[in-house]
Write a protein that holds these residues in place. Sequence first.
Motif, short mmCIF file in Angstrom:
data_model
loop_
_atom_site.label_atom_id
_atom_site.label_comp_id
_atom_site.label_asym_id
_atom_site.label_seq_id
_atom_site.Cartn_x
_atom_site.Cartn_y
_atom_site.Cartn_z
N ASN A 36 0.85 -1.25 -0.01
CA ASN A 36 -0.17 0.12 -0.03
C ASN A 36 0.75 1.34 0.09
O ASN A 36 0.22 2.39 0.26
CB ASN A 36 -1.10 0.10 1.03
N VAL A 37 2.25 1.17 -0.03
CA VAL A 37 3.11 2.28 -0.42
C VAL A 37 4.28 2.14 -1.12
O VAL A 37 4.45 0.78 -1.57
CB VAL A 37 3.41 2.90 1.17
N VAL A 38 4.85 2.92 -1.53
CA VAL A 38 6.28 2.84 -2.49
C VAL A 38 7.17 2.39 -1.54
O VAL A 38 7.06 2.54 -0.21
CB VAL A 38 6.60 4.10 -3.23
N ARG A 43 11.04 0.53 4.10
CA ARG A 43 10.08 0.95 5.18
C ARG A 43 10.27 0.01 6.44
O ARG A 43 10.08 0.26 7.37
CB ARG A 43 8.67 1.30 5.00
N ASN A 44 10.74 -1.05 6.13
CA ASN A 44 10.78 -2.40 7.07
C ASN A 44 11.90 -2.87 7.31
O ASN A 44 12.11 -3.57 8.11
CB ASN A 44 9.78 -3.56 6.61
N HIS A 45 13.04 -2.16 6.99
CA HIS A 45 14.48 -2.39 7.41
C HIS A 45 14.76 -1.75 8.63
O HIS A 45 13.83 -1.28 9.35
CB HIS A 45 15.35 -1.96 6.41
N PRO A 73 23.34 7.94 3.39
CA PRO A 73 22.00 8.01 4.10
C PRO A 73 21.38 7.08 4.77
O PRO A 73 21.63 5.78 4.67
CB PRO A 73 21.18 8.19 2.72
N SER A 74 20.72 7.38 5.79
CA SER A 74 20.02 6.33 6.86
C SER A 74 18.73 5.83 6.02
O SER A 74 18.53 6.27 4.87
CB SER A 74 19.76 7.26 8.06
N VAL A 79 14.10 6.52 2.56
CA VAL A 79 12.47 6.61 2.34
C VAL A 79 11.87 7.94 2.10
O VAL A 79 11.35 8.35 1.17
CB VAL A 79 11.77 6.03 3.73
N ASP A 80 12.61 8.86 2.60
CA ASP A 80 12.22 10.34 2.32
C ASP A 80 12.50 10.56 1.00
O ASP A 80 11.72 11.39 0.22
CB ASP A 80 12.74 11.30 3.44
N TYR A 81 13.63 10.35 0.61
CA TYR A 81 14.18 10.66 -0.74
C TYR A 81 13.21 9.95 -1.90
O TYR A 81 12.81 10.67 -2.83
CB TYR A 81 15.59 10.23 -0.95
N MET A 82 12.79 8.64 -1.54
CA MET A 82 11.93 8.13 -2.44
C MET A 82 10.68 8.62 -2.54
O MET A 82 9.94 8.74 -3.58
CB MET A 82 11.85 6.57 -2.19
#
Length: 136
Positions: A36-38, A43-45, A73-74, A79-82
């Motif tokens: 349900n997300v890109v 997001r789950n690492h 990057p962390s 995630v924020d970049y994507m």
Amino acid sequence: MKETNTIVIGASVAGLASAGCLTKAGIDYIIIEKQNVVVYPWRNHYERLHLHTNKEFSSLPYKKFDTSVPKYPSRQQVVDYMDSYQKEFNIQPLFNTAATSIKKQNDFWYIETTNGTFKAKNVIIATGPYGKPRKV
């Protein structure tokens, strides 16, 4: 049946990069994502994860990481970049849509999904290393 020039299966890193390039080239496409997300895997690492490659070699086409982001990057910065990439290129995945079958007939691909059937001239399979292929 929905028809498009290209269907992209998967909206993680490779799927977003493909969609960004198709957008820049003005090529009609549909991108589907079973979650349900890109960038669902990112997001789950674990939280302390950082890229082990320099951000200059890890950015997607047509958009570099912001200069405020460190060299490695962390997880959250990736995630924020994507998320920012998705917004900037107006990538609109069909979420909760998993491909269940892909077949070529004549000059077209027919992609059966959990959300209907798609017809396309081209298919990009961007399911990443976590996808599970099925032998036919």
